[in-house]
Design a protein around this motif. Structure first.
Motif, PDB file in Angstrom:
ATOM      1  N   UNK A 148       0.806  -1.224   0.000  1.00 17.43           N
ATOM      2  CA  UNK A 148       0.000   0.000   0.000  1.00 17.43           C
ATOM      3  C   UNK A 148       0.840   1.276   0.000  1.00 17.43           C
ATOM      4  N   UNK A 202      -0.916   4.172  -0.728  1.00 18.84           N
ATOM      5  CA  UNK A 202      -1.924   5.224  -0.592  1.00 18.84           C
ATOM      6  C   UNK A 202      -1.906   5.702   0.855  1.00 18.84           C
ATOM      7  N   UNK A 203      -2.079   6.988   1.028  1.00 12.31           N
ATOM      8  CA  UNK A 203      -2.278   7.549   2.360  1.00 12.31           C
ATOM      9  C   UNK A 203      -3.617   8.252   2.319  1.00 12.31           C
ATOM     10  N   UNK A 204      -3.584   9.561   2.098  1.00 17.95           N
ATOM     11  CA  UNK A 204      -4.810  10.321   1.879  1.00 17.95           C
ATOM     12  C   UNK A 204      -5.789  10.204   3.035  1.00 17.95           C
ATOM     13  N   UNK A 205      -5.252  10.093   4.235  1.00 18.47           N
ATOM     14  CA  UNK A 205      -6.131  10.091   5.397  1.00 18.47           C
ATOM     15  C   UNK A 205      -6.201   8.772   6.122  1.00 18.47           C
ATOM     16  N   UNK A 206      -5.594   7.731   5.553  1.00 16.66           N
ATOM     17  CA  UNK A 206      -5.567   6.424   6.209  1.00 16.66           C
ATOM     18  C   UNK A 206      -4.186   5.829   5.970  1.00 16.66           C
ATOM     19  N   UNK A 233      -2.414  -2.320  -9.585  1.00 21.68           N
ATOM     20  CA  UNK A 233      -3.289  -3.096  -8.709  1.00 21.68           C
ATOM     21  C   UNK A 233      -3.277  -4.561  -9.098  1.00 21.68           C
ATOM     22  N   UNK A 285      -0.912  -0.949  -4.429  1.00 20.54           N
ATOM     23  CA  UNK A 285      -1.763   0.244  -4.429  1.00 20.54           C
ATOM     24  C   UNK A 285      -0.840   1.438  -4.641  1.00 20.54           C
ATOM     25  N   UNK A 293      -3.195   7.631  -4.896  1.00 17.42           N
ATOM     26  CA  UNK A 293      -4.548   8.118  -5.172  1.00 17.42           C
ATOM     27  C   UNK A 293      -4.542   9.046  -6.382  1.00 17.42           C
ATOM     28  N   UNK A 324      -6.921  -0.873   2.693  1.00 18.20           N
ATOM     29  CA  UNK A 324      -6.998   0.579   2.646  1.00 18.20           C
ATOM     30  C   UNK A 324      -8.377   0.978   2.136  1.00 18.20           C
ATOM     31  N   UNK A 334      -9.889  -5.183  -5.656  1.00 17.28           N
ATOM     32  CA  UNK A 334      -9.193  -5.742  -4.499  1.00 17.28           C
ATOM     33  C   UNK A 334     -10.034  -5.597  -3.225  1.00 17.28           C
ATOM     34  N   UNK A 358     -14.398   8.138   5.091  1.00 15.55           N
ATOM     35  CA  UNK A 358     -14.395   6.960   4.227  1.00 15.55           C
ATOM     36  C   UNK A 358     -15.748   6.267   4.218  1.00 15.55           C
TER      37      UNK A 358
END
Ligand SMILES: Cc1ncc(COP(=O)(O)O)c(C=O)c1O
Ligand SMILES: Cc1ncc(COP(=O)(O)O)c(C=O)c1O
Lengths: 452, 485, 452, 485
Positions: free
Chosen positions: C67, C69-73, C406, C411, C414, D93, D100, D320
């Motif tokens: 992963x 991706x971050x963007x808040x998570x 993917x 990932x 974003x 995520x 996925x 989310x």
């Protein structure tokens, strides 16, 4: 310094209280040439994130094959509550309850465990666990030797239908005490201990006989007949049982005329994951008359000064820390945490849940037997009443076929030929309640293909 | 209240409801059970509540300081638990083929290697399931070694009087007679007595070093020579390895065979009494005698040891491979610590013990061996208190519970009267050690002013002092519907 | 009947105490035609073993992609102790501590949590959590409106560099109260809130301004300048922060002249797994003067009748159960359990562990940026001081490339174009401490291949 | 002792030791922190011990009967926890692509479907993160619906005086004014008052059924008609859904929009105050207004709802997708129960409440609504005791803690004086209900003989009655090195 909380400041304060300059001073008494500079084969420490990554890779490497091996370790469902509660710090990080008043959790639980074990086996008393089923059998043999005052021979009859590893381990443990384990033949069509072979010992001085129910092949032995015969001949009866099977099978406490004298087994099927072979725990239960010869911890119920119910370690005079070289066994640390899990497991399942599990295992295995026996080149070897294990014989090399199945991530059973040379290409298979129809189908299909 | 007392006939959890299976018809009725076993019939909620509440009645490392001497109650890192319980490890059948076991076997192999390194031994077996079983394996190897040399007249194992009970008990199980060696007031083995005792009948000596008296056996090399000179072997009871971890090694001291309590030194949980592991290390000459199974590395592949590797193996100690779940935890712990972390263990365990001993001496307590540095543990003797105030070590122990501390080991080693064997371990912070010292001082003051009060302690536990005599006399080992304590 | 413990016998006793014949009688008051026969879309119940199998399959289906991706998570390491302790029944199955004396565990922990939050943010007070970072921003806006008595406009400046979803959620929640969220442009070369755009509002009646540090693109804003400017213009400053970043970044409590007035954020980076987006929790801290306008539970320290320290819910007169339609918010149930985890997480890491984590994230992201920018067809868009996120622009369709990655279980970040049409083929990437060099290499290799 | 008081500067756990990173040079110093934040510096052992011990100071379902009315403190099956925390779920995520995410999305889709089925609604959104947020979504949808119809003059939401505080608070947040509707002594809404109250200004009515008074609103269909006739919509506060689960459905009663507290009815843990889920169900006509995101099924594939599916969506409620970890637990619980198990929930929750009410009435307690069957909860009023013996509902509540029972909800609903709202849930066994009844009887006797004693209860908790006034006056909301309570 992982897990060492000391700050520089604290270290200095502590040193000054002791009156020394450096920690090294504390090791001054040790001959200098013995002190090492460092360790060579221990790598640098990892942080949690790195050990996580490493262990996850290692665990993933071994896959999670579809398992049709039993042979003493069974893939059962364990309710989620079991290990979530068992690993609570209060159970997980306590030790042997030497201070009873501060250990009533572990002590009461162990008392409940003992009660469940006597309920399952129909025996009078249980200890708090031994290492595993195999060492429990060994301890039972030693206990029988100590208990059977009428016998001098130290001969123990062990039918070949008893788990051969259990016999091996027992041998390892008891051989120093002039005890002889005597093989008893099995009936080659039923796999059961041969009654004739046993009867050949009638009248001889035999200390004990071991009866496995079910036996190593899953076959049910004539436990009543053997027990009665043994008692007629002053032979102590040691039952080796699968505790799960006791949800449906006659408990050893009421076998034959008067029941088995000692019943042992491995507790794994009651809440311990297969986990490469352990930790499991050894079950040890016995008739009242044998209690004072039991090895290991025993918890008793008593009262406190105000008459409140409480629990303590009892009969400690049997044990190594009191009796030292004359103790009933050298065991000290046992398998407490697995016993904790097992007690919770049994509470969650109850008699009905255990019974349903046992019956599912049995019926899945019967379905497996049916499916496999329909395959060309597969034959059922012992077509006897059984519990949840069976032996098939195939018309190709068992080793090759099992290796081929393993490549498809199927553990197709245990090749019996190593322990039973006469059983060439015979495979011991098992289907627990987890091996549902879909899984059996996969196995059967793969086996059929391998035998083509 | 016992779980059985929450039971109601017919109550189920349904966790395991696998569609109303009937009793099988393919098993003769005579082999079946006709009454359901007397297990509790409770709901999941009742079981969860019962065992959650019960757990709260335990002292444990995770809740209390637990300075139980000889037991090394150090912190059990939580990650050791979660990683040892990864599904891939839990679901591995012990008889899975090597090809599907490389991940597990690699861990075990590396564990063997690391244990060799920290102990200075040539080989390690992970088979024994606790210290006592390790001792058994060790003494059985000694016997097998002598036997293999045709040296069959060695009938005696020497054991210091300070030794743990498992030592003599083990020697007996291995068919030996036990001869006790006395200890000097300074904690060292009485070498003169030892010299007297050895001879052609000597199979070996079992020694704990640092000893159970909490001091390092300074003349260890001399002792080794004495034993070796008469053809005996030297066994190391590794219960106290924590004291010297990363500083010195039993192998270098001359020991031939050792066990290590992984549940002590390597922080696998004590679990209310187990499981443990008594992994066993050997010098080169004992390698052929090692118990089975074990792991070897051939190229990049891990394989099980075979009879060829250990032609004189004493055999198997368990149905499978000891306690792998415990071994994994020890492995993870060792990898977390690493070489450097391991060295600190011995240092800080020793620092903590000596600090506490110094503080207690300063507050008027009598150390059993006052003039030497302690190892990772030390002994306070309360014989003066017993005589003058009529309060026993047990009274002190019980009262400590009220003050929120688990008691030290009491009445062991046997040769020190009214003793408390105190082992803080390296994972305790100074503030906790100080708190414990203050608690002991408080109990001392109470002993001086109100000894009677101490006789009835503890007062704040779920029960107060329990009647052990009654427990042993009116045996009540299992619940039955009618019974009541 | 899973989870219903009643036996037949007990049911009968209970019915007879009530004085009825069957349980159905208890529903007699309900109009008969409303009663249903059964449920159609709910399948038959499963036992534990079956639900295990099902959920394991479901979980396995989604793989565990690498992963970026971050963007808040954010994919951070969470020490094993955190959730092992958090899921202890005593935390897991308690509720809002209405009975303080029987809830000191949760209450003290919450007080400790509030203390940690004020320590991290440099603010005076914290509540016990809101739902998540986005709703916390919404509540902060409402709080600013209630607090800023000098402003009548109900206009809130929201730079476009604030997480667009946070803005969207805030809009959903505040729009019914005549509050206007006013877009503020960003500098297209730096991605920072444009100081010029902000200054255009100088002198206007503006209720509050939102400042995100780091901003959505990972870029660090000129927080001091904006804060000082805002206060000069009677504008309440709402900081939106990543709490992990505060281990190294200047806390909002000391931004500019006088610090932010309200600081919010999402607690996820402090011990909550990504878990498809929740449960996380909203952080809400503020200056002393704003405390009585805070929404949600607040725990205070007090004493009992014997002067012993104890903890209670306090300032309840703000809340819905007392003030009803005039409450500061309708929030009741919050995210307590995640707060529990987070408090333990912070204790285990301490200031140094948090700092090391933040620094590792930062340096991994810098390494990632370096690696990626070396690839043909990749460009770093905002080359500014940043914290652990960055924007790359590629020379192919971002959607296509991300889909391709993917397929290789990566990932890749974003796609920003949905929220920022002007940022075509721009991708927001992030590398936490878990994305070690090996992982970055895999990503870079795959991206290079995809761009070929 | 606070965790901060175990702290020593420079102490670390090293759990996260990622090789001495230095402060970055690529960030200007003015943006960096110069003092380390005042977080505790403790060892892993200290943290584990602190938070383990602290947990023991909580009552919880897993340790105590917790009959907190309106909160449905039923058993939380442990398997829901372990499966929701499978690594595959934890590591997803939220912005992972659909491809996925099929495993997760399938669970969510089926959860939506099952919730529709048990409530009789046409669509379900899992977005709201607690009951109150569900209410917000619902009222916002009502507003959006009226707005979409150009019906912009509806400014009022009606709420019974027995309603939970979140109802009026929500209406306010959505820009409505709140009008309270009074309740009759028999627990039903006063229909005459309702008829008076409605009109073209009525946007909708928020109703809990069974009500917070613990009785079923018998004239619900009439009420629905009254509201619908004036063009209003009917909102169902689903906090009490447990009472009727599997028996009747809000959708069939005429509700247009409902929320369900999954942390109540569907047994997700209460976690010391959350997280929860306020999943929201709608009638057909409100579907276009549902909050985002949501899951749909196209062929065998699961996809996120788009704006085309919900063209008038009220928008997003969270960054989310709400609280997926909670949603998974609810999903697992529902699959464990199945259709049949779900029906039993309502039945046995109701049986337990009525049994307790009957027992308490028999022992002299006054039920607030004595002549009707209770739903899954019921109210005891202690106004007589307050008047005659000068003991309050709070005194009863505190004393119950000493006897090992969590107190019921006190002083809610507001319209019953000195009330205890008692909700046993279906998962409690009869023996526990009996025990609680005996405890209340004991407290009653104590009230009669020693009222003063009750005023100071509890006595056996870690603290006794706490000074709430001081807490609010001398605000102490965060620890600092100097502070002390
Ligand atoms: C000195 C010593 N030796 C041996 C043992 C036996 O170890 P275990 O309990 O693991 O069998 C112990 C453990 O208590 C011990 O303290
Ligand atoms: C009747 C009623 N409505 C609404 C709510 C609010 O639900 P939540 O706490 O999940 O926001 C509650 C919860 O306590 C309640 O009891």
């Amino acid at each position: 310094m992982p897990f060492v909380p000391h700050t520089e400041e604290e270290i200095n304060e502590m040193l000054s209280v002791i009156g020394i300059d450096s920690i090294d001073n504390l090791f001054d008494e040790i001959p200098a040439h013995l002190k090492i500079k460092g360790l060579e084969k221990v790598p640098a420490g990892l942080n949690e994130m790195s050990i996580n990554r490493l262990m996850q890779q290692r665990a993933a490497k071994d896959g999670q094959p579809l398992c049709f091996i039993g042979a003493g370790s069974y893939d059962h469902h364990i309710p989620a509550a079991v290990w979530q509660i068992t690993t609570r710090g209060e159970y997980y990080t306590a030790y042997t309850p030497y201070q009873a008043e501060a250990s009533q959790g572990t002590l009461q639980l162990t008392y409940e465990f003992q009660s469940m074990m006597t309920a399952l086996t129909g025996m009078d008393a249980s200890n708090a666990s031994l290492y595993d089923g195999a060492t429990a059998m060994a301890e039972a043999v030693l206990m029988a030797v100590r208990s059977n005052r009428k016998s001098k021979s130290r001969k123990i009859l062990v039918p070949r239908s008893v788990n051969p590893t259990y016999k091996h381990v027992t041998e390892t443990i008891v051989k120093h005490q002039n005890i002889e384990l005597v093989d008893v033949e099995i009936d080659s069509t039923t796999s059961k201990a041969s009654m004739d072979a046993l009867k050949a010992f009638s009248g001889e001085d035999i200390t004990a006989v071991v009866i496995s129910q079910p036996n190593f092949f899953g076959t049910l032995e004539d436990v009543d007949a053997i027990t009665t015969w043994a008692h007629e001949n002053n032979i102590v009866v040691i039952a080796v049982v699968n505790p799960l099977s006791l949800a449906i099978l006659k408990p050893p406490g009421i076998w034959g005329d008067n029941g088995a004298d000692i019943a042992v087994g491995d507790g794994q099927p009651l809440g311990a994951p297969m986990s490469s072979g352990g930790p499991y725990y050894g079950i040890m239960t016995c008739k009242k008359a044998f209690v004072r010869q039991m090895p290991g911890r025993i918890v008793g119920r008593t009262v406190d000064q105000e008459g409140r119910e409480g629990f303590v370690l009892t009969l400690q005079a049997r044990e190594q820390h009191i009796r030292r070289s004359k103790a009933t066994s050298n065991i000290c640390t046992n398998q407490g945490l697995v016993v904790t899990a097992s007690t919770i497991h049994m509470s969650l399942l109850g008699p009905e849940g255990l019974k349903q599990t046992a019956l599912s295992c049995h019926s899945n295995t019967q379905k497996l037997v049916e499916k496999l026996s329909a395959i060309d080149g597969v034959e059922i070897v012992f077509d006897q009443p059984r519990f949840h294990e069976a032996v098939i014989k195939i018309n190709k090399s068992a080793a090759d076929v099992l290796a081929k199945l393993a490549e498809q991530n199927i553990l197709g059973g245990l090749d019996l030929s190593a322990d039973y040379p006469e059983m060439k290409d015979c495979i011991l298979v098992c289907a627990t309640e987890l091996r549902i129809a879909e899984d059996i189908e996969i196995f059967a299909t793969a086996l059929a293909a391998a035998l083509k | 209240m016992l779980i059985f007392e929450h039971s109601a006939s017919g109550r189920k959890t349904k966790i395991q409801s696998t569609s109303g299976n009937e009793m099988p018809t393919d098993i003769p009725a005579s082999l079946l059970r006709d009454e359901k076993p007397g297990l509790p019939e409770v709901s999941e909620m009742q079981a969860v509540r019962h065992y959650t509440s019960l757990s709260q009645k335990n002292f444990s490392i995770d809740t209390h300081f637990y300075p139980l001497g000889s037991c090394t109650m150090k912190h059990n890192p939580r990650v050791c638990n979660s990683l040892a319980m990864l599904p891939g490890f839990l679901s591995r059948h012990p008889l899975a083929p090597e090809k599907l076991s490389q991940g597990f076997m690699e861990c075990m192999y590396e564990l063997q290697e690391m244990l060799c390194d920290v102990t200075g031994m040539a080989g390690f077996s992970l088979a024994p399931m606790a210290g006592a079983q390790g001792e058994f394996a060790g003494i059985a190897m000694i016997r097998a070694y002598h036997d293999a040399n045709g040296d069959t007249e060695r009938k005696e194992i020497l054991v210091p009087d300070a030794a743990h009970g498992t030592n003599p008990a083990t020697a007996t199980m291995c068919g030996y007679t036990v001869k006790e060696i006395s200890t000097l007031a300074n904690g060292d083995v009485d070498i003169d007595v030892l010299k007297e005792a050895v001879g052609p009948q000597t199979a070996g000596l079992m020694l704990t070093n640092p000893s159970t008296l909490g001091v390092f056996e300074r003349r260890i090399e001399e002792i080794a020579k004495i034993i070796h000179d008469v053809g005996g072997l030297l066994y190391y009871d590794g219960a106290n390895l924590n004291a010297i971890l990363g500083k010195i090694r039993p192998g270098d001291m001359g020991f031939d065979v050792i066990h290590s309590n992984l549940h002590k030194t390597f922080s696998t949980p004590h679990g209310g009494g187990g499981p443990g592991s008594g992994a066993i290390g050997v010098a080169e000459r004992l390698k052929p005698f090692m118990p089975m199974p074990g792991v070897k590395k051939i190229g990049n592949e891990f394989q099980w040891l075979t009879e060829e590797d250990c032609p004189h193996s004493i055999g198997r100690m368990s149905a499978f491979f000891g306690n792998p779940g415990v071994l994994l935890r020890a492995y993870i712990y060792m990898r977390l610590l690493g070489a450097e972390g391991m060295q600190r263990v011995g240092e800080f365990a020793t620092l903590n013990a000596n600090y506490m001993m110094a503080q207690l001496k300063a507050r008027g307590f009598e150390a059993a061996i006052p003039d030497r540095y302690a190892s990772h543990e030390f002994i306070i003797t309360l014989k003066k208190q017993a005589k003058e105030l009529n309060v026993s070590a047990m009274d002190f122990a019980k009262r400590l519970l009220d003050l929120g501390y688990h008691a030290p080991t009491t009445y062991f080693p046997l040769l020190v009267p009214e003793c408390l064997l105190i082992e803080p371990t390296e994972s305790e912070a100074k503030e906790m050690l100080d708190g414990f010292v203050e608690a002991l001082v408080q109990v001392q003051q109470e002993a001086e002013t109100d000894a009677d009060m101490l006789h009835n302690a503890p007062y704040t536990m779920p029960v107060n002092r329990l009647d052990e005599v009654r427990a042993a006399k009116q045996l009540d080992l299992a619940w039955s519907a009618e019974s009541k304590a």
